[in-house]
Each structure stands twice: as structure tokens, then as C-alpha cells.
Design a protein around this motif. Structure first.
Motif: not given
Length: 113
Positions: A40-52, A95-100, A102-110
Motif C-alpha cells: 500500500a505504501n510502496r504503490l498507493y501512498a496518498g490515494r483515497t479511493d482504496l478498499a480492502l 473495508h475502506d482503506f484510507p491513508p493517514g 501523512d498519506g501512508r497506510f496502516q491496517l484499519p482498526a476494524a
């Protein structure tokens, strides 16, 4: 469970899921809960249209293989690759997968278990 990163509009629950990589590489790239942030961080940093897509491997009707990433992860992580379309019945949640901020991703709390 394994996870696949996609856009919200690419998943349709009434049809098998085919990522572009299935046609170009022969498999659908997936991750586990501990590694999904790496691609996610290598390929999609900052993208806001992602889902898992949360996928139950027991519900797949095509092969699943754990293989090194490309390029290989410096820590030696392996990733699940699904060798065929993912049947809708194998996708147990989306699951929605928004970046934080800073534009980086982490596993959603859910999904943190």
C-alpha cells in the motif's frame, strides 16, 4: 484471512473479481494483515479511493500460493497470490482503506485483531 487492495469501484459482489495482474502476471496480489501496509505504501501512498477485500482462503476455488514479493521484501516477507479469479463467496468483507494524514497506510482498526 488474506487481503487484497483495490479501488472501491472495482469490486462487484455479483461477479468474480479479476485484478489486472491476473492477466499480466497470472495471479491476484494479496497480503496478510501484517504486510498489507507494505505494498500500500510502496504503490498507493496518498490515494483515497482504496478498499480492502477480506478473503477467506478456504472459499477459494483456485490455487493460493505464498511467494516472495517482487521486488523481494528486505525483511523476507512472503505474500499470498491467488491464481485465478476470486469468487464473490470468498470475499467475506470489504473495508475502506484510507491513508493517514501523512498519506501512508496502516491496517484499519476494524481489522486489528
Amino acid at each position: 484471512m488474506i487481503l487484497h487492495i483495490t479501488t472501491r469501484g472495482a469490486w462487484h459482489p455479483d461477479a468474480p473479481y479479476r485484478a489486472d495482474s491476473l492477466d499480466t502476471e497470472g495471479f491476484v496480489h494479496c497480503s496478510d494483515f501484517g504486510t498489507v501496509h507494505l505494498p500500500a505504501n510502496r504503490l498507493y501512498a496518498g490515494r483515497t479511493d482504496l478498499a480492502l477485500l477480506e478473503i477467506d482462503p478456504a472459499r477459494l476455488d483456485v490455487p493460493l500460493r505464498w511467494e516472495p514479493g517482487a521486488p523481494p521484501d528486505p525483511n523476507g516477507a512472503w505474500f499470498p497470490h491467488v491464481y485465478g479469479p476470486i469468487p464473490p463467496a470468498a470475499v467475506v468483507a470489504v473495508h475502506d482503506f484510507p491513508p493517514g494524514p501523512d498519506g501512508r497506510f496502516q491496517l484499519p482498526a476494524a481489522l486489528a485483531r
